[in-house]
Design a protein around this motif. Sequence first.
Motif, PDB file in Angstrom:
ATOM      1  N   ILE A 113      94.157 -32.136 132.234  1.00  0.00           N
ATOM      2  CA  ILE A 113      92.848 -32.218 132.887  1.00  0.00           C
ATOM      3  C   ILE A 113      92.923 -31.435 134.189  1.00  0.00           C
ATOM      4  CG2 ILE A 113      91.139 -33.727 133.962  1.00  0.00           C
ATOM      5  CD1 ILE A 113      92.171 -35.966 132.111  1.00  0.00           C
ATOM      6  N   SER A 114      91.984 -30.533 134.375  1.00  0.00           N
ATOM      7  CA  SER A 114      91.892 -29.744 135.594  1.00  0.00           C
ATOM      8  C   SER A 114      90.582 -30.114 136.287  1.00  0.00           C
ATOM      9  CB  SER A 114      91.919 -28.257 135.233  1.00  0.00           C
ATOM     10  OG  SER A 114      91.867 -27.467 136.389  1.00  0.00           O
ATOM     11  N   VAL A 115      90.677 -30.572 137.524  1.00  0.00           N
ATOM     12  CA  VAL A 115      89.495 -31.014 138.271  1.00  0.00           C
ATOM     13  C   VAL A 115      89.126 -29.938 139.284  1.00  0.00           C
ATOM     14  CG1 VAL A 115      88.530 -32.827 139.740  1.00  0.00           C
ATOM     15  CG2 VAL A 115      90.240 -33.418 138.012  1.00  0.00           C
ATOM     16  N   HIS A 116      87.865 -29.511 139.258  1.00  0.00           N
ATOM     17  CA  HIS A 116      87.372 -28.474 140.165  1.00  0.00           C
ATOM     18  C   HIS A 116      86.015 -28.888 140.706  1.00  0.00           C
ATOM     19  CE1 HIS A 116      90.374 -25.517 138.835  1.00  0.00           C
ATOM     20  NE2 HIS A 116      90.227 -26.098 137.670  1.00  0.00           N
ATOM     21  N   ALA A 117      85.621 -28.304 141.823  1.00  0.00           N
ATOM     22  CA  ALA A 117      84.276 -28.503 142.367  1.00  0.00           C
ATOM     23  C   ALA A 117      83.665 -27.132 142.636  1.00  0.00           C
ATOM     24  CB  ALA A 117      84.333 -29.314 143.656  1.00  0.00           C
ATOM     25  N   ASN A 118      82.435 -26.961 142.223  1.00  0.00           N
ATOM     26  CA  ASN A 118      81.721 -25.710 142.464  1.00  0.00           C
ATOM     27  C   ASN A 118      80.719 -25.914 143.596  1.00  0.00           C
ATOM     28  OD1 ASN A 118      83.066 -24.519 140.329  1.00  0.00           O
ATOM     29  ND2 ASN A 118      81.491 -25.056 138.857  1.00  0.00           N
ATOM     30  N   ALA A 119      80.392 -24.850 144.269  1.00  0.00           N
ATOM     31  CA  ALA A 119      79.449 -24.910 145.381  1.00  0.00           C
ATOM     32  C   ALA A 119      78.286 -23.955 145.122  1.00  0.00           C
ATOM     33  CB  ALA A 119      80.140 -24.525 146.683  1.00  0.00           C
ATOM     34  N   PRO A 169      69.925 -25.340 147.819  1.00  0.00           N
ATOM     35  CA  PRO A 169      69.837 -26.796 148.016  1.00  0.00           C
ATOM     36  C   PRO A 169      69.206 -27.523 146.824  1.00  0.00           C
ATOM     37  CG  PRO A 169      68.219 -25.672 149.373  1.00  0.00           C
ATOM     38  CD  PRO A 169      69.068 -24.608 148.736  1.00  0.00           C
ATOM     39  N   ASP A 170      68.549 -26.800 145.932  1.00  0.00           N
ATOM     40  CA  ASP A 170      67.935 -27.417 144.755  1.00  0.00           C
ATOM     41  C   ASP A 170      68.861 -27.404 143.534  1.00  0.00           C
ATOM     42  OD1 ASP A 170      65.544 -27.957 146.113  1.00  0.00           O
ATOM     43  OD2 ASP A 170      64.828 -25.914 145.751  1.00  0.00           O
ATOM     44  N   ALA A 171      70.050 -26.841 143.678  1.00  0.00           N
ATOM     45  CA  ALA A 171      70.977 -26.765 142.545  1.00  0.00           C
ATOM     46  C   ALA A 171      71.398 -28.168 142.126  1.00  0.00           C
ATOM     47  CB  ALA A 171      72.191 -25.929 142.919  1.00  0.00           C
ATOM     48  N   ARG A 172      71.413 -28.416 140.844  1.00  0.00           N
ATOM     49  CA  ARG A 172      71.796 -29.718 140.292  1.00  0.00           C
ATOM     50  C   ARG A 172      72.551 -29.480 138.996  1.00  0.00           C
ATOM     51  NH1 ARG A 172      70.083 -30.675 144.512  1.00  0.00           N
ATOM     52  NH2 ARG A 172      68.569 -32.182 145.230  1.00  0.00           N
ATOM     53  N   GLY A 173      73.315 -30.475 138.549  1.00  0.00           N
ATOM     54  CA  GLY A 173      73.916 -30.381 137.235  1.00  0.00           C
ATOM     55  C   GLY A 173      75.403 -30.560 137.206  1.00  0.00           C
ATOM     56  N   VAL A 174      75.928 -30.441 136.021  1.00  0.00           N
ATOM     57  CA  VAL A 174      77.353 -30.616 135.763  1.00  0.00           C
ATOM     58  C   VAL A 174      77.830 -29.443 134.922  1.00  0.00           C
ATOM     59  CG1 VAL A 174      79.037 -32.100 134.605  1.00  0.00           C
ATOM     60  CG2 VAL A 174      77.083 -33.130 135.773  1.00  0.00           C
TER      61      VAL A 174
END
Length: 82
Positions: free
Chosen positions: A63-69, A73-78
């Motif tokens: 499992i590799s955990v990452h966070a995107n930026a 300001p209206d960006a949403r989702g997975v």
Amino acid sequence: MIPAHIGPKRPAGKDVVLDVALRLKNLMRRKGSSVLLTRRDDTFIPLKSGQRSQRKKPADLFISVHANASRDPDARGVETSI
């Protein structure tokens, strides 16, 4: 200007990702799984070095955990990838 890796309310992506990974590790261990982390603290590990250490250990699941930026300001989702 705020660096790209820090959100408007200031959590650094690396801190969020490490927190998620540590929580996931604890949950998986409570369920009886053996867990190996590439890193356990805020120490930088070059990508190639991390990949080498991962290849040395046999595993049934990686499992590799990452966070995107986003600056939107209206960006949403997975986002997921397999």
